[in-house]
Design an enzyme around this catalytic site. Structure first.
Site, mmCIF file in Angstrom:
data_model
loop_
_atom_site.group_PDB
_atom_site.id
_atom_site.type_symbol
_atom_site.label_atom_id
_atom_site.label_comp_id
_atom_site.label_asym_id
_atom_site.label_seq_id
_atom_site.Cartn_x
_atom_site.Cartn_y
_atom_site.Cartn_z
ATOM 1 N N VAL B 68 0.722 -1.441 0.214
ATOM 2 C CA VAL B 68 -0.140 0.095 0.076
ATOM 3 C C VAL B 68 1.012 1.356 0.236
ATOM 4 O O VAL B 68 0.644 2.461 -0.277
ATOM 5 C CB VAL B 68 -1.065 -0.078 1.367
ATOM 6 C CG1 VAL B 68 -2.226 -1.289 1.086
ATOM 7 C CG2 VAL B 68 -0.283 0.143 2.841
ATOM 8 N N ASN B 94 -6.630 -0.731 5.162
ATOM 9 C CA ASN B 94 -6.449 -0.967 6.878
ATOM 10 C C ASN B 94 -5.162 -1.821 7.245
ATOM 11 O O ASN B 94 -4.709 -1.800 8.124
ATOM 12 C CB ASN B 94 -7.268 -2.575 7.262
ATOM 13 C CG ASN B 94 -6.907 -3.451 8.096
ATOM 14 O OD1 ASN B 94 -7.634 -3.050 9.353
ATOM 15 N ND2 ASN B 94 -5.922 -4.381 7.822
ATOM 16 N N SER B 146 -7.168 4.508 14.970
ATOM 17 C CA SER B 146 -6.822 3.770 16.074
ATOM 18 C C SER B 146 -7.007 3.878 17.039
ATOM 19 O O SER B 146 -6.982 5.769 17.239
ATOM 20 C CB SER B 146 -6.012 3.699 16.144
ATOM 21 O OG SER B 146 -5.154 3.293 17.658
ATOM 22 N N TYR B 159 3.458 6.064 15.839
ATOM 23 C CA TYR B 159 2.558 5.500 15.450
ATOM 24 C C TYR B 159 0.881 6.032 15.687
ATOM 25 O O TYR B 159 0.501 6.017 15.285
ATOM 26 C CB TYR B 159 2.152 4.169 16.213
ATOM 27 C CG TYR B 159 0.918 3.544 15.923
ATOM 28 C CD1 TYR B 159 0.496 2.854 15.498
ATOM 29 C CD2 TYR B 159 -0.171 3.365 16.870
ATOM 30 C CE1 TYR B 159 -0.338 1.757 14.596
ATOM 31 C CE2 TYR B 159 -1.700 2.633 16.810
ATOM 32 C CZ TYR B 159 -1.410 1.890 15.374
ATOM 33 O OH TYR B 159 -1.865 0.839 15.330
ATOM 34 N N SER B 162 0.820 8.555 13.073
ATOM 35 C CA SER B 162 0.506 7.983 11.903
ATOM 36 C C SER B 162 -0.789 8.910 11.772
ATOM 37 O O SER B 162 -2.206 8.189 10.650
ATOM 38 C CB SER B 162 1.046 7.047 11.197
ATOM 39 O OG SER B 162 0.816 5.553 12.799
ATOM 40 N N LYS B 163 -1.967 7.943 12.899
ATOM 41 C CA LYS B 163 -3.507 7.025 13.039
ATOM 42 C C LYS B 163 -3.869 8.206 13.193
ATOM 43 O O LYS B 163 -5.362 8.681 12.829
ATOM 44 C CB LYS B 163 -3.686 6.476 14.166
ATOM 45 C CG LYS B 163 -3.229 5.207 14.311
ATOM 46 C CD LYS B 163 -3.980 4.615 12.655
ATOM 47 C CE LYS B 163 -3.428 2.658 12.177
ATOM 48 N NZ LYS B 163 -3.679 2.105 11.212
HETATM 49 N N1 LIG Z 1 -3.748 -4.677 16.864
HETATM 50 C C1 LIG Z 1 -4.318 -3.778 17.185
HETATM 51 O O1 LIG Z 1 -4.658 -3.395 18.826
HETATM 52 C C2 LIG Z 1 -5.351 -2.488 16.106
HETATM 53 C C3 LIG Z 1 -5.698 -1.245 17.242
HETATM 54 C C4 LIG Z 1 -5.508 -0.664 16.483
HETATM 55 C C5 LIG Z 1 -5.750 -0.509 15.602
HETATM 56 N N2 LIG Z 1 -5.112 -1.386 15.188
HETATM 57 C C6 LIG Z 1 -4.489 -1.322 12.625
HETATM 58 O O2 LIG Z 1 -5.594 -2.222 13.027
HETATM 59 C C7 LIG Z 1 -4.803 -2.840 11.337
HETATM 60 C C8 LIG Z 1 -4.720 -3.588 11.246
HETATM 61 O O3 LIG Z 1 -3.408 -4.287 12.626
HETATM 62 P P1 LIG Z 1 -4.421 -6.113 12.682
HETATM 63 O O4 LIG Z 1 -4.554 -5.490 14.162
HETATM 64 O O5 LIG Z 1 -4.758 -6.520 11.978
HETATM 65 O O6 LIG Z 1 -2.654 -6.061 12.567
HETATM 66 P P2 LIG Z 1 -1.419 -7.194 11.872
HETATM 67 O O7 LIG Z 1 -0.327 -7.263 12.005
HETATM 68 O O8 LIG Z 1 -2.134 -8.505 11.602
HETATM 69 O O9 LIG Z 1 -1.845 -7.259 10.523
HETATM 70 C C9 LIG Z 1 -1.928 -5.832 9.387
HETATM 71 C C10 LIG Z 1 -1.688 -6.950 8.157
HETATM 72 O O10 LIG Z 1 -1.408 -5.338 7.213
HETATM 73 C C11 LIG Z 1 -0.140 -6.060 5.876
HETATM 74 N N3 LIG Z 1 0.027 -5.151 5.481
HETATM 75 C C12 LIG Z 1 1.261 -4.354 6.426
HETATM 76 N N4 LIG Z 1 2.445 -3.756 5.979
HETATM 77 C C13 LIG Z 1 1.753 -3.851 4.245
HETATM 78 C C14 LIG Z 1 2.026 -2.538 3.482
HETATM 79 N N5 LIG Z 1 2.894 -1.468 2.865
HETATM 80 N N6 LIG Z 1 0.902 -3.350 1.999
HETATM 81 C C15 LIG Z 1 0.151 -4.532 2.216
HETATM 82 N N7 LIG Z 1 -0.491 -4.909 2.947
HETATM 83 C C16 LIG Z 1 0.517 -4.860 4.374
HETATM 84 C C17 LIG Z 1 0.815 -7.049 7.079
HETATM 85 O O11 LIG Z 1 0.629 -8.268 6.779
HETATM 86 C C18 LIG Z 1 -0.784 -7.992 8.351
HETATM 87 O O12 LIG Z 1 -1.427 -8.927 6.794
HETATM 88 C C19 LIG Z 1 -3.530 -1.798 11.421
HETATM 89 O O13 LIG Z 1 -4.207 -0.645 10.362
HETATM 90 C C20 LIG Z 1 -3.324 -1.445 13.016
HETATM 91 O O14 LIG Z 1 -2.269 -0.654 13.028
HETATM 92 C C21 LIG Z 1 -4.146 -2.219 15.209
#
Ligand SMILES: NC(=O)c1ccc[n+]([C@@H]2O[C@H](COP(=O)([O-])OP(=O)(O)OC[C@H]3O[C@@H](n4cnc5c(N)ncnc54)[C@H](O)[C@@H]3O)[C@@H](O)[C@H]2O)c1
Ligand SMILES: NC(=O)c1ccc[n+]([C@@H]2O[C@H](COP(=O)([O-])OP(=O)(O)OC[C@H]3O[C@@H](n4cnc5c(N)ncnc54)[C@H](O)[C@@H]3O)[C@@H](O)[C@H]2O)c1
Lengths: 249, 258
Positions: B68, B94, B146, B159, B162-163
């Site tokens: 992305v 996402n 987030s 982080y 960014s969010k």
């Molecule tokens: N887990 C949490 O506590 C949490 C809390 C708030 C927000 N988020 C946000 O939720 C989203 C998903 O996170 P998650 O917890 O499922 O994490 P995760 O690591 O399980 O999944 C993230 C996915 O994004 C993919 N990814 C990373 N960089 C990429 C790129 N450059 N291009 C395409 N794909 C890419 C990874 O390969 C992975 O499959 C993220 O934006 C994260 O910041 C997560």
């Protein structure tokens, strides 16, 4: 069915958004109690749900009365056996700038819009705890988030309901009780058309909402359904803004 | 579900970061609700696994490799989706990641990488998808922000930035494209059980203590499940929320309410 097995009490459910929530909740499997001061409309709304195959009851009540709330929660429990969802939806609108707002009108608006949800929450918590948890949805307003040139006491009362929501959420999360607020923008109901009776002020509102339309009662009912259901099991103390983009600008 | 149609029946939905965690849960839920889902991820294998899981539950799913942060890669993802499925009704931006560091500890290269995935990734996804949505008369975009974009979180300076950027851009894009029938919203999850946190726990000196500390930040007393975040994204993606635009929905167990 998104609310299968659940029992919901909706204040101000005789008409407008509350009635739409009652219809949608019943369609999604909930047994519904409508609490309102409007006897005839309330009975009709409940009868309409029953005619469509749902289960609904009407409870004549004034949300400013603690004993009415106790009676309402009791009758829901004795008819349906439990209480899982409370929607604090009943409210009144008052148009007017600060100087135009009479002190006794301020009190009345606070009484219904702020104290009403407080009393409802207070009465419902023990019943929800007994039912193994629950979801409280407070219908606040976009007027709780930004100032407007049309109303004063109403905005303050809705902001009070918003913070009541957050305190309830933080205090009762451990009991499995969630509380969230919905902030609708302008929506076509009797409240809206009595506050904004002339075409010019309606048009001004329409133009101010980026989405360029006045909301429908269903727009809000679907949000309430989501927050009432277990789909939102990780959401508490949250603000769901359904305002056509008004407060994004 | 009852016997009515799914809430995304007939819609084409692209989910970035669809190979893991929240994105994978979104893909599975959307498919269950009748959507044709494109699971897009930089980790092509994980995207394949999501697509297989969708097919095994009799849904419609395709995997796509995308980075992305690379304009050309995102442009190709959008183009291939339109070629294969004809349209894009829903885009879920996402993909994202995080790391623990104060501003002093953050290396410039790490800052740039984080911004290029978490913030530029959202920009690129929208840049190439919005014209498609305009042509077809509308659509819904949901960005994964987030709670860290709404309140400060210790040790997450880049982080949080960014969010916070994602939330601000969501509002601005909502206004720009409201006339095109495109709604733009974001979701602000609290801490969610996912590989993202497994990694953070694995690196911690005392993982159990860190977990307890994370849990206690949420009045609900636990971390969220990816499926719970997916439900919020479904609400914003579907027509249930047709009067909702420019909003940030917190799904955080009360984290930002206190
Ligand atoms: N887990 C949490 O506590 C949490 C809390 C708030 C927000 N988020 C946000 O939720 C989203 C998903 O996170 P998650 O917890 O499922 O994490 P995760 O690591 O399980 O999944 C993230 C996915 O994004 C993919 N990814 C990373 N960089 C990429 C790129 N450059 N291009 C395409 N794909 C890419 C990874 O390969 C992975 O499959 C993220 O934006 C994260 O910041 C997560
Ligand atoms: N219509 C809008 O533009 C708009 C915008 C934002 C928020 N809201 C909020 O949405 C909710 C529903 O409003 P609506 O537009 O459907 O209005 P409405 O006037 O059509 O319905 C309100 C209902 O509440 C009942 N009610 C009022 N006072 C009561 C009391 N003391 N005890 C019991 N019942 C009482 C009324 O009888 C009525 O049935 C309200 O909380 C309102 O403030 C409305």
């Amino acid at each position: 069915m998104r609310l299968g097995g659940k029992v919901a009490l909706i204040s101000g459910g005789a008409r407008g958004m509350g009635a739409a929530e009652a219809r949608l909740f019943a369609k999604e499997g909930a047994r519904v109690a409508i609490g309102d001061v409007l006897e005839r409309e309330g009975r009709e709304a409940a009868a309409e749900i029953a005619a469509a195959g749902g289960e609904a009851m009407f409870i004549g009540m004034d949300v400013t009365s603690p004993s009415d709330w106790d009676r309402a929660v009791e009758s829901v429990a004795s008819r349906f056996g439990r209480l899982n969802v409370l929607v604090n939806n009943a409210a009144i609108y008052l148009r007017g700038l600060v100087e135009e707002t009479a002190p006794e009108d301020w009190d009345r608006v606070m009484e219904v819009n702020a104290k009403g949800p407080f009393l409802g929450t207070r009465a419902a918590i023990p019943a929800m705890r007994e039912s193994g948890g629950g979801s409280i949805v407070n219908i606040s307003s976009f007027n709780s988030l930004v100032g407007t040139t049309t109303s004063t006491a109403y905005n303050a009362s809705k902001a009070a309901a918003r913070l009541l929501t957050k305190s309830t959420a933080v205090q009762y999360a451990k009991d499995g009780i969630r509380a969230n607020a919905i902030h609708p923008g302008p929506v076509w109901t009797a409240m809206f058309t009595s506050g904004f009776p002339d075409t010019e002020s309606i048009e001004r509102r329409r133009a101010q909402a980026p989405l360029g339309r006045i909301g429908t009662v269903e727009d809000v009912a679907y949000g309430a359904l989501f927050l009432a259901s277990d789909e939102s099991s990780y959401i508490t103390g949250s603000d769901l803004v359904i305002d056509g983009g008004w407060t994004a600008q | 579900m009852s016997n009515d149609a799914g809430r995304l029946e007939g819609k084409v939905c692209v989910v970035t970061g669809g190979g893991s965690g929240i994105g994978r849960a979104v893909c599975l839920l959307f498919a269950q609700e009748g959507a044709a889902v494109v699971a897009a991820d930089v980790n092509a294998e994980s995207a394949e696994r999501t697509a297989e899981a969708i097919l095994s539950q009799d849904g419609r799913g395709t995997a796509m490799e995308v980075d992305v942060s690379q304009a050309e890669s995102v442009r190709r993802m959008v183009e291939s989706t339109v070629e294969e499925l004809g349209r894009i009704d829903v885009l879920v931006n996402n993909a994202g990641f995080g790391f623990a560091a104060t501003v002093v500890e953050t290396e410039e290269a790490d800052w740039d990488r984080l911004m290029s995935v978490n913030l530029k990734g959202v920009y690129l996804g929208c840049k190439y998808t919005v014209p498609v949505m305009i042509r077809q008369g509308g659509g819904s975009i949901v960005n994964t922000a987030s709670a860290a974009g709404l309140v400060g979180v210790p040790d997450r300076a880049a982080y949080c930035a960014s969010k916070g950027g994602v939330i601000a851009m969501t509002r601005a894009m909502a206004l720009d494209h409201v006339g095109d029938g495109i709604r733009v919203n974001c979701i602000a999850p609290g801490s969610v059980e996912s590989p993202y946190f497994d990694d953070i726990f694995a690196r911690a000196e005392d993982p159990a203590a860190l977990r307890r500390q994370m849990e206690s930040r949420h009045p609900i007393g636990r971390l969220g499940a990816p499926a719970e975040i997916a439900q919020g994204i479904l609400y914003l993606a579907s027509d249930d929320s047709s009067f909702v635009t420019g909003s940030a929905l917190s799904v955080d167990g009360g984290m930002t309410a206190h």
